[in-house]
Write a protein that holds these residues in place. Structure first.
Motif, short mmCIF file in Angstrom:
data_model
loop_
_atom_site.label_atom_id
_atom_site.label_comp_id
_atom_site.label_asym_id
_atom_site.label_seq_id
_atom_site.Cartn_x
_atom_site.Cartn_y
_atom_site.Cartn_z
N HIS A 1 8.99 -0.61 2.28
CA HIS A 1 9.93 -1.49 1.26
C HIS A 1 9.59 -1.77 -0.01
O HIS A 1 10.27 -1.86 -0.97
CB HIS A 1 10.35 -2.89 1.95
N ASN A 2 8.03 -1.84 -0.33
CA ASN A 2 7.58 -2.01 -1.75
C ASN A 2 6.65 -1.27 -2.17
O ASN A 2 6.07 -1.27 -3.44
CB ASN A 2 6.92 -3.54 -1.65
N ASP B 1 -4.07 1.88 4.54
CA ASP B 1 -2.94 1.27 5.34
C ASP B 1 -2.24 0.47 4.46
O ASP B 1 -2.69 -0.50 3.40
CB ASP B 1 -3.39 0.27 6.40
N VAL B 2 -0.82 0.77 4.19
CA VAL B 2 0.15 -0.08 3.37
C VAL B 2 0.17 -1.37 3.52
O VAL B 2 0.71 -2.28 2.81
CB VAL B 2 1.46 0.67 3.17
N LYS B 3 -0.04 -1.95 4.73
CA LYS B 3 0.10 -3.25 4.96
C LYS B 3 -0.91 -4.24 4.21
O LYS B 3 -0.98 -5.35 3.98
CB LYS B 3 -0.27 -3.65 6.62
N LEU B 4 -1.98 -3.57 3.68
CA LEU B 4 -2.79 -4.12 2.79
C LEU B 4 -2.19 -4.62 1.44
O LEU B 4 -2.83 -5.68 0.65
CB LEU B 4 -4.02 -3.45 2.17
N PHE B 5 -0.90 -4.32 1.17
CA PHE B 5 -0.50 -4.54 -0.06
C PHE B 5 0.72 -5.46 -0.07
O PHE B 5 1.65 -5.49 -0.63
CB PHE B 5 -0.10 -3.42 -0.81
N PHE C 1 1.97 -7.58 -3.15
CA PHE C 1 2.76 -6.89 -4.25
C PHE C 1 4.29 -6.70 -4.08
O PHE C 1 4.50 -6.49 -3.00
CB PHE C 1 2.01 -5.60 -4.67
N ASP C 2 4.97 -7.10 -4.97
CA ASP C 2 6.50 -6.76 -4.92
C ASP C 2 6.86 -5.41 -5.17
O ASP C 2 7.77 -4.89 -4.59
CB ASP C 2 7.02 -7.54 -6.06
N TYR C 3 6.04 -4.54 -5.71
CA TYR C 3 6.33 -3.24 -5.91
C TYR C 3 4.82 -2.33 -6.18
O TYR C 3 4.06 -2.81 -6.73
CB TYR C 3 7.07 -2.82 -7.04
N MET C 4 4.80 -1.17 -5.61
CA MET C 4 3.74 -0.41 -5.73
C MET C 4 4.10 0.90 -6.38
O MET C 4 4.85 1.73 -5.75
CB MET C 4 3.04 -0.27 -4.53
N ALA C 5 3.60 1.15 -7.55
CA ALA C 5 4.07 2.34 -8.38
C ALA C 5 2.87 3.36 -7.94
O ALA C 5 1.89 3.27 -8.70
CB ALA C 5 3.91 2.27 -9.80
N LEU C 6 3.28 4.47 -7.23
CA LEU C 6 2.27 5.10 -6.45
C LEU C 6 2.37 6.62 -7.10
O LEU C 6 3.29 7.07 -7.34
CB LEU C 6 2.43 5.24 -4.86
N VAL D 1 3.01 -5.93 -9.60
CA VAL D 1 3.13 -4.52 -9.65
C VAL D 1 1.81 -4.16 -9.71
O VAL D 1 1.05 -4.07 -10.27
CB VAL D 1 4.12 -3.93 -10.58
N LEU D 2 1.54 -3.19 -8.38
CA LEU D 2 0.18 -2.56 -8.45
C LEU D 2 0.55 -1.02 -8.69
O LEU D 2 1.37 -0.30 -8.19
CB LEU D 2 -0.42 -2.47 -6.91
#
Length: 375
Positions: A225-226, A202-206, A209-214, A164-165
């Motif tokens: 999706h993540n 760009d979200v494609k960089l991530f 990670f299974d989830y990004m808590a932004l 998770v990021l």
């Protein structure tokens, strides 16, 4: 494992002139009850703890109370700094707090090593600018994308474990746009009022990670999706009337992630009331709401603010009708061409409620004659 994903607390924020400390305390109490009900394993705050990098004494006291109340749950508390925060202020005592399972990360060099909780690895990446990456790592990046790609590369993410990021940036599909909530102040907005500009990453960089808590954008939403913005807990601007506010409970089971939203019961909602002044004043309810009025009167309305404030204790402001504004502008433009006695007569009629009688008009004429002679 489950965790509560929060962001954009903005302690110290005011809605017009109304401090929001009591509202925030009530919402925090709801969050704590939800954590107990869901038996979460951690609480995550994705930046903008404060509304200002120089928070008031009241805001710092609110932060201290926030830490104490959530710490009492006995669960790990993960916090990063956002663009509104002072990284230096949040970093104070972080080493001691870390020994007590409160992980506050405000420095880029501390973001590269994950905090592991119940088998899930959390990477805590505070808000940054490319210049800060260059200073810390002796690089020469000019774009947010380049700097972010570099930092992810240094994290050595294990694809066999759930990752998770937690970060606070403008992240969305490159070339696409996302609607802000209305109260964001430091993200780039284009002519259509949507997020864009040089800060977008760009979200494609991530994908690792299974989830990004932004955090950063106040409207709760997925941008892939993540990747999800939790959104703000309260409404901070008139533009947010009608917006929903929710808590996000994130359930991580291996490499599968599910998010469940729970509505926040706001102590005071924010509403916009439209109609004539009389219609708005006679409308039922809203004594407990923050109220902004959009007047639709055809003619000039005298002192609507005082009347609305008397009716609605949490009155925010008024959008005056265009026609009334235009009428006033025409009258101002023609002031120099109007006889001063006639002008005073119009003024008296508008605010005194009647025309000058003959004696009063004669007195006004004498006064203007004296003024003219003195000039």
């Amino acid at each position: 494992m489950k965790f509560l994903h929060l962001a954009d607390l903005h302690l110290g924020k005011k809605l017009n002139d109304y401090p929001l400390y009591e509202d925030q305390k009530i919402v925090f109490a709801q969050a704590i009850d939800l954590c107990k009900k869901e038996n979460v394993d951690a609480i995550v705050v994705a930046g903008d703890v404060y509304d200002s990098s120089a928070p008031s004494a009241e805001a710092m006291e609110a932060y201290d109370e926030f830490l104490a109340r959530f710490y009492a749950l006995g669960k790990p508390l993960l916090i990063i700094s956002g663009n509104h925060d002072s990284a230096e202020r949040l970093h104070v005592a972080s080493s001691i707090l870390r020994q007590n399972n409160v992980h506050i990360v405000t420095r880029l060099e501390d973001a590269l090593t994950p905090v592991e909780i119940s088998g899930v690895r959390f990477y805590l990446l505070p808000y940054f600018r490319p210049s800060e990456v260059n200073r810390v790592f002796d690089t020469d990046f000019h774009s947010y994308n380049e700097a972010m790609a570099f930092l992810i590369g240094k994290m050595d993410v294990d694809p066999n474990k759930p990752n998770v990021l937690v970060t606070h940036q403008s992240i969305l599909p490159l070339g696409e746009k996302v609607l802000p909530s209305g109260s964001e102040t430091s993200i780039d907005l284009d002519a259509d009022g949507v997020v864009g500009g040089s800060e977008v990453i760009d979200v494609k960089l991530f994908d690792c990670f299974d989830y990004m808590a932004l955090g950063h954008i106040h409207k709760a939403q997925f941008v892939s999706h993540n990747a999800r913005y939790a959104g703000a807990l309260l409404k901070y601007h008139v533009k947010e009337a009608g917006a929903k506010r929710t808590f996000s409970i994130v359930d991580v089971q291996g490499k599968t992630v599910r998010v469940e939203e729970t509505p926040i019961v706001l102590p005071h909602d924010l509403v916009i009331l439209s109609g004539t002044l009389d219609e708005i004043l006679s409308s039922p309810g809203h004594e407990n709401d923050y109220v902004f009025a959009r007047l639709e009167d055809e003619a000039y309305v005298d002192n609507p603010a005082a009347k609305l404030k008397s009716r609605f204790p949490l009155y925010l402001g008024t959008d005056l009708p265009r026609k009334a504004k235009a009428t006033e502008e025409v009258e101002v433009e023609n002031v120099e061409e109007t006889n001063p006695v006639d002008l005073f007569g119009k003024f008296y009629e508008k605010y005194g409620g009647r025309e000058l009688d003959a004696d009063e008009k004669e007195l006004v004429e004498d006064l203007f004659a004296v003024i003219k002679e003195g000039a």
